[in-house]
Design a protein around this motif. Structure first.
Motif, short mmCIF file in Angstrom:
data_model
loop_
_atom_site.label_atom_id
_atom_site.label_comp_id
_atom_site.label_asym_id
_atom_site.label_seq_id
_atom_site.Cartn_x
_atom_site.Cartn_y
_atom_site.Cartn_z
N VAL A 193 -8.82 -5.19 2.34
CA VAL A 193 -8.07 -4.56 1.03
C VAL A 193 -6.70 -4.40 1.58
O VAL A 193 -6.59 -3.62 2.43
CB VAL A 193 -9.03 -3.67 0.55
CG1 VAL A 193 -8.57 -3.35 -0.66
CG2 VAL A 193 -10.39 -4.08 0.23
N VAL A 194 -6.03 -4.60 0.68
CA VAL A 194 -4.22 -4.08 0.92
C VAL A 194 -4.17 -2.67 0.50
O VAL A 194 -4.56 -1.95 -0.36
CB VAL A 194 -3.17 -5.05 0.21
CG1 VAL A 194 -3.27 -6.40 0.64
CG2 VAL A 194 -3.38 -4.92 -1.31
N ASN A 195 -3.36 -2.25 1.62
CA ASN A 195 -3.16 -0.71 1.42
C ASN A 195 -1.86 -0.30 1.16
O ASN A 195 -1.20 1.00 1.16
CB ASN A 195 -3.61 -0.05 2.66
CG ASN A 195 -2.73 -0.31 3.98
OD1 ASN A 195 -1.97 -1.06 3.73
ND2 ASN A 195 -3.47 0.20 5.23
N ASP A 196 -0.86 -1.41 0.90
CA ASP A 196 0.64 -1.19 0.41
C ASP A 196 0.92 -1.80 -0.46
O ASP A 196 2.00 -2.06 -0.85
CB ASP A 196 1.18 -1.62 1.55
CG ASP A 196 1.05 -3.48 1.74
OD1 ASP A 196 0.17 -3.95 1.28
OD2 ASP A 196 1.69 -3.91 2.83
N GLN A 197 -0.02 -1.79 -1.64
CA GLN A 197 0.30 -2.14 -3.25
C GLN A 197 -0.28 -0.99 -4.06
O GLN A 197 -1.42 -0.74 -3.73
CB GLN A 197 -0.39 -3.40 -3.76
CG GLN A 197 0.38 -4.56 -2.84
CD GLN A 197 -0.13 -5.87 -3.42
OE1 GLN A 197 -0.54 -6.09 -4.46
NE2 GLN A 197 0.05 -6.81 -2.44
N TRP A 198 0.45 -0.37 -5.15
CA TRP A 198 -0.36 0.66 -5.95
C TRP A 198 0.01 -0.06 -7.28
O TRP A 198 0.89 -0.54 -7.75
CB TRP A 198 0.76 1.91 -5.78
CG TRP A 198 0.62 2.46 -4.51
CD1 TRP A 198 -0.07 3.56 -4.24
CD2 TRP A 198 1.26 2.15 -3.21
NE1 TRP A 198 -0.15 4.18 -3.00
CE2 TRP A 198 0.59 3.37 -2.22
CE3 TRP A 198 2.33 1.08 -2.63
CZ2 TRP A 198 1.07 3.35 -0.96
CZ3 TRP A 198 2.48 1.31 -1.39
CH2 TRP A 198 1.96 2.17 -0.48
N ARG A 199 -0.96 0.45 -8.09
CA ARG A 199 -1.27 -0.04 -9.66
C ARG A 199 -2.11 1.19 -10.21
O ARG A 199 -2.36 2.26 -9.74
CB ARG A 199 -2.13 -1.44 -9.46
CG ARG A 199 -1.87 -2.38 -8.80
CD ARG A 199 -0.62 -3.22 -9.42
NE ARG A 199 -0.15 -4.41 -8.48
CZ ARG A 199 0.70 -4.36 -7.71
NH1 ARG A 199 1.38 -3.00 -7.37
NH2 ARG A 199 0.95 -5.63 -7.06
N MET A 200 -2.21 1.04 -11.70
CA MET A 200 -2.81 1.77 -12.28
C MET A 200 -4.00 0.73 -13.27
O MET A 200 -3.71 0.42 -14.23
CB MET A 200 -1.89 2.46 -13.41
CG MET A 200 -0.95 3.50 -12.68
SD MET A 200 0.55 3.93 -13.80
CE MET A 200 -0.29 5.22 -14.72
N PRO A 201 -5.08 0.83 -12.70
CA PRO A 201 -6.25 0.01 -13.15
C PRO A 201 -6.46 0.46 -14.62
O PRO A 201 -6.50 1.50 -14.96
CB PRO A 201 -7.34 -0.02 -12.25
CG PRO A 201 -7.11 1.35 -11.59
CD PRO A 201 -5.50 1.75 -11.58
#
Length: 303
Positions: A193-201
């Motif tokens: 799982v990537v730890n360097d992308q940010w989102r608002m699910p």
């Protein structure tokens, strides 16, 4: 009572809109998708088979029912597939929108179109509706071109931008990041799982609610409709593990670069939701509330 026609009604968002209408929202619903109806029950609304790549078929269905609003959910959303099959992405994500815009202009129909955070490059997230698009992927490019189709269109239109939608459909074949993580961890499978992308699910029920609020209010323009909590993808999966009491040690945090994906992803998107909150009355669920709803739905489906 207002009539809405939904494209892609067999998909996750389409099914949630149908469920919301059947639960008591004041709409006549025309559900459309390619192939047979996969939503049960089939009473309480009308289902029509419709291929959004066939303009004459679309025109026939729309002319038959004369909806007040069309909610266009159908699209090719697989980012890497769009990169590899560009002609198909153009047809599904751009040409189909042009067809709908032209027909909606002719019949004075309000067109609500689903777009994405991937119209942005992720350098300045979270974004409001006035943010400057700069897509990194071909998927993002097609969704931006579809937005531009609407902005030139002569019909009334609204664009709904959203982020990582999760939820369940009636059949068990569809997945998303929440279900993927839950199912893999339940099997004891290690996951990267990537730890360097940010989102608002975004909970699918919340997205359906946002679309119906726009339809009710005949709202026009661009609206951000997503969850309200920013998190990295690895944090998201960690919350899934914690909620279902699964083994966090199976989660392997990696960088995006190590995945060697065909299409680039933005680093940090996310939305400022003030416009939807104040103009529509949109109130998203917290992520853990969404997981609890999903858990109840999974238990009910498996009975």
């Amino acid at each position: 009572m207002k009539t809405i026609l939904v494209t892609g009604s067999n998909g996750l968002l389409g099914q949630k809109i149908t469920a919301a209408v059947l639960a008591g929202r004041e709409f006549n619903l025309i559900a459309t998708s390619k192939g047979l109806n996969r939503f049960m029950p089939e009473n309480g609304y009308i289902y029509e088979t419709m291929d959004i790549l066939d303009p004459s078929n679309v025109r026939t269905v729309v002319e038959k029912h004369r909806p007040d609003t069309i909610i266009h959910t159908a699209a090719l959303t697989n980012v890497d597939k769009c990169h590899e099959q560009r002609e198909l992405a153009d047809q599904l994500n751009v040409a189909a929108v042009q067809t709908l815009a032209d027909i909606c202009a002719e019949f004075d129909i309000h067109l609500i179109h689903l777009s994405t955070d991937f119209v942005f490059d992720g350098a300045a997230g979270p974004y409001d509706e006035e943010g400057t698009p700069n897509p990194l992927s071909y998927y993002g490019e097609t969704k931006l071109r579809a937005e531009q189709v609407l902005q030139r269109a002569k019909c009334k239109w609204a664009i709904v931008r959203t982020i990582i939608v999760y939820g369940i459909v009636r059949e068990k074949s569809r997945s998303n990041i929440v279900l993927w993580a839950k199912e893999a961890l339940e099997k004891g499978e290690p996951i990267n799982v990537v730890n360097d992308q940010w989102r608002m699910p975004t909970l699918a029920e919340d997205l359906a609610e946002g679309c119906l609020l726009i339809a009710e209010k005949n709202a026009e323009g661009i609206f951000n409709i997503s969850g309200a909590e920013m998190m990295s993808i690895s944090e998201l999966v960690g919350k899934v593990a914690d909620f279902w009491k699964l083994d966090r040690s199976l989660i392997r945090e990696i960088s995006s670069a190590s995945l060697n994906q065909a299409a680039k992803r933005p680093v940090k998107t996310g939305f400022i939701l003030d416009k939807a909150i104040h103009q529509l009355g949109y109130v998203p669920h917290h992520f853990n509330e969404g997981l609890a709803m999903l858990d109840n739905q999974l238990k009910a489906r498996d009975l």
